[in-house]
Design a protein around this motif. Structure first.
Motif, PDB file in Angstrom:
ATOM      1  N   LYS A 211     -23.129  69.928  48.574  1.00  0.00           N
ATOM      2  CA  LYS A 211     -23.926  69.866  49.791  1.00  0.00           C
ATOM      3  C   LYS A 211     -24.130  71.275  50.322  1.00  0.00           C
ATOM      4  N   GLY A 212     -25.199  71.422  51.021  1.00  0.00           N
ATOM      5  CA  GLY A 212     -25.425  72.703  51.673  1.00  0.00           C
ATOM      6  C   GLY A 212     -24.567  72.814  52.927  1.00  0.00           C
ATOM      7  N   GLN A 213     -24.457  74.008  53.455  1.00  0.00           N
ATOM      8  CA  GLN A 213     -23.659  74.231  54.661  1.00  0.00           C
ATOM      9  C   GLN A 213     -24.192  73.418  55.832  1.00  0.00           C
ATOM     10  N   GLU A 214     -25.512  73.269  55.911  1.00  0.00           N
ATOM     11  CA  GLU A 214     -26.109  72.508  57.014  1.00  0.00           C
ATOM     12  C   GLU A 214     -25.648  71.049  56.990  1.00  0.00           C
ATOM     13  N   GLU A 215     -25.616  70.445  55.798  1.00  0.00           N
ATOM     14  CA  GLU A 215     -25.171  69.057  55.689  1.00  0.00           C
ATOM     15  C   GLU A 215     -23.694  68.931  56.040  1.00  0.00           C
ATOM     16  N   PHE A 216     -22.873  69.884  55.550  1.00  0.00           N
ATOM     17  CA  PHE A 216     -21.450  69.855  55.870  1.00  0.00           C
ATOM     18  C   PHE A 216     -21.250  70.026  57.370  1.00  0.00           C
ATOM     19  N   ASP A 217     -21.964  70.971  57.982  1.00  0.00           N
ATOM     20  CA  ASP A 217     -21.840  71.203  59.413  1.00  0.00           C
ATOM     21  C   ASP A 217     -22.281  69.984  60.210  1.00  0.00           C
ATOM     22  N   ASN A 218     -23.329  69.307  59.767  1.00  0.00           N
ATOM     23  CA  ASN A 218     -23.795  68.111  60.463  1.00  0.00           C
ATOM     24  C   ASN A 218     -22.699  67.055  60.483  1.00  0.00           C
ATOM     25  N   GLN A 219     -22.110  66.806  59.333  1.00  0.00           N
ATOM     26  CA  GLN A 219     -21.049  65.808  59.265  1.00  0.00           C
ATOM     27  C   GLN A 219     -19.843  66.237  60.083  1.00  0.00           C
ATOM     28  N   ALA A 220     -19.493  67.504  60.014  1.00  0.00           N
ATOM     29  CA  ALA A 220     -18.369  68.012  60.787  1.00  0.00           C
ATOM     30  C   ALA A 220     -18.638  67.853  62.280  1.00  0.00           C
ATOM     31  N   THR A 221     -19.851  68.138  62.702  1.00  0.00           N
ATOM     32  CA  THR A 221     -20.221  67.973  64.109  1.00  0.00           C
ATOM     33  C   THR A 221     -20.044  66.522  64.529  1.00  0.00           C
TER      34      THR A 221
ATOM     35  N   TRP B  94     -11.752  63.452  54.026  1.00  0.00           N
ATOM     36  CA  TRP B  94     -12.624  64.307  54.819  1.00  0.00           C
ATOM     37  C   TRP B  94     -11.848  65.005  55.927  1.00  0.00           C
ATOM     38  N   LEU B  95     -11.029  64.257  56.668  1.00  0.00           N
ATOM     39  CA  LEU B  95     -10.285  64.831  57.779  1.00  0.00           C
ATOM     40  C   LEU B  95      -9.308  65.900  57.284  1.00  0.00           C
ATOM     41  N   SER B  96      -8.635  65.640  56.180  1.00  0.00           N
ATOM     42  CA  SER B  96      -7.722  66.636  55.605  1.00  0.00           C
ATOM     43  C   SER B  96      -8.484  67.884  55.196  1.00  0.00           C
ATOM     44  N   ASP B  97      -9.599  67.693  54.523  1.00  0.00           N
ATOM     45  CA  ASP B  97     -10.420  68.810  54.070  1.00  0.00           C
ATOM     46  C   ASP B  97     -10.905  69.632  55.265  1.00  0.00           C
ATOM     47  N   PHE B  98     -11.424  68.959  56.272  1.00  0.00           N
ATOM     48  CA  PHE B  98     -11.928  69.626  57.469  1.00  0.00           C
ATOM     49  C   PHE B  98     -10.814  70.380  58.188  1.00  0.00           C
ATOM     50  N   SER B  99      -9.608  69.828  58.175  1.00  0.00           N
ATOM     51  CA  SER B  99      -8.471  70.442  58.862  1.00  0.00           C
ATOM     52  C   SER B  99      -7.880  71.613  58.098  1.00  0.00           C
ATOM     53  N   GLY B 100      -8.342  71.807  56.853  1.00  0.00           N
ATOM     54  CA  GLY B 100      -7.838  72.915  56.060  1.00  0.00           C
ATOM     55  C   GLY B 100      -6.608  72.573  55.240  1.00  0.00           C
ATOM     56  N   ILE B 101      -6.316  71.287  55.119  1.00  0.00           N
ATOM     57  CA  ILE B 101      -5.178  70.848  54.312  1.00  0.00           C
ATOM     58  C   ILE B 101      -5.602  70.878  52.849  1.00  0.00           C
TER      59      ILE B 101
END
Length: 190
Positions: A106-116, A162-169
């Motif tokens: 995914k592009g950064q925009e898609e990742f950022d959208n989901q993270a948001t 997803w939550l682990s990945d987003f949290s930097g685990i």
């Protein structure tokens, strides 16, 4: 060189509105929801605080619109993946996995959208309620193809990854985990 006067500049409300939403989402991700203020968003876009207030009467209205915008993009990603899936059984769950667990394709925009979307949902009880309503509507809509205990567990594991990945685990071999989850969505697995 003549400088452009704001009063003579061509008004482009949809472009400004889009920029306001994008910058509010960026601030949410980079600094946290508490840092999303009319002034911070105005400064990021290069408009006045009144310009933000023209589009959004309250901070809550702005945040709600950022959330709805992210939800729409996420739903579009899921719906697009489902439309391409030739196997009805588990199609919602497969699309959900692919929308949730990113392997860098995914592009950064898609990742950022989901993270948001997730950051807002986790930070605000009203937005969690909206996420739950959307999720429950999807589960009801896709009950004929995705209503098994296994598929439920697969979606919950995808959320956890997803939550682990987003949290930097650190997740060892996320690609293998995603492939295993996808296999679990096939009809022959049940």
């Amino acid at each position: 060189m003549k400088t452009e006067n704001a009063y003579k500049r061509k008004k482009q409300p949809e472009i400004v509105r889009r920029a306001l939403l994008d910058q509010a989402a960026r601030i949410t991700l980079e600094q946290g929801l508490s840092k999303v203020t009319f002034q911070a968003v105005a400064d990021a876009v290069g408009v006045t605080k009144g310009g933000v207030m023209h589009h959004f009467t309250t901070k809550n209205a702005l945040i709600l619109e950022v959330f709805h915008d992210a939800m729409k993009k996420f739903e579009t990603e899921v719906d697009t993946a489902m439309a391409k899936d030739p196997v009805p059984y588990g199609s919602f769950t497969r699309a959900y996995i692919n929308a949730t667990i990113s392997l860098g394709e995914k592009g950064q925009e898609e990742f950022d959208n989901q993270a948001t979307l997730y950051v807002l949902m986790l930070a605000d009880s009203e937005l969690r309620k909206l996420w739950a309503e959307w999720s429950n509507e999807q589960l009801d809509k896709h009950k004929p193809t995705d209503n098994t205990e296994t598929l439920c567990m697969v979606r919950l594991v995808a959320d956890g990854i997803w939550l682990s990945d987003f949290s930097g685990i650190n997740i060892s071999d996320k690609k293998s985990l995603r492939e295993r989850l996808l296999k679990m969505t096939q009809p022959e697995h049940e």
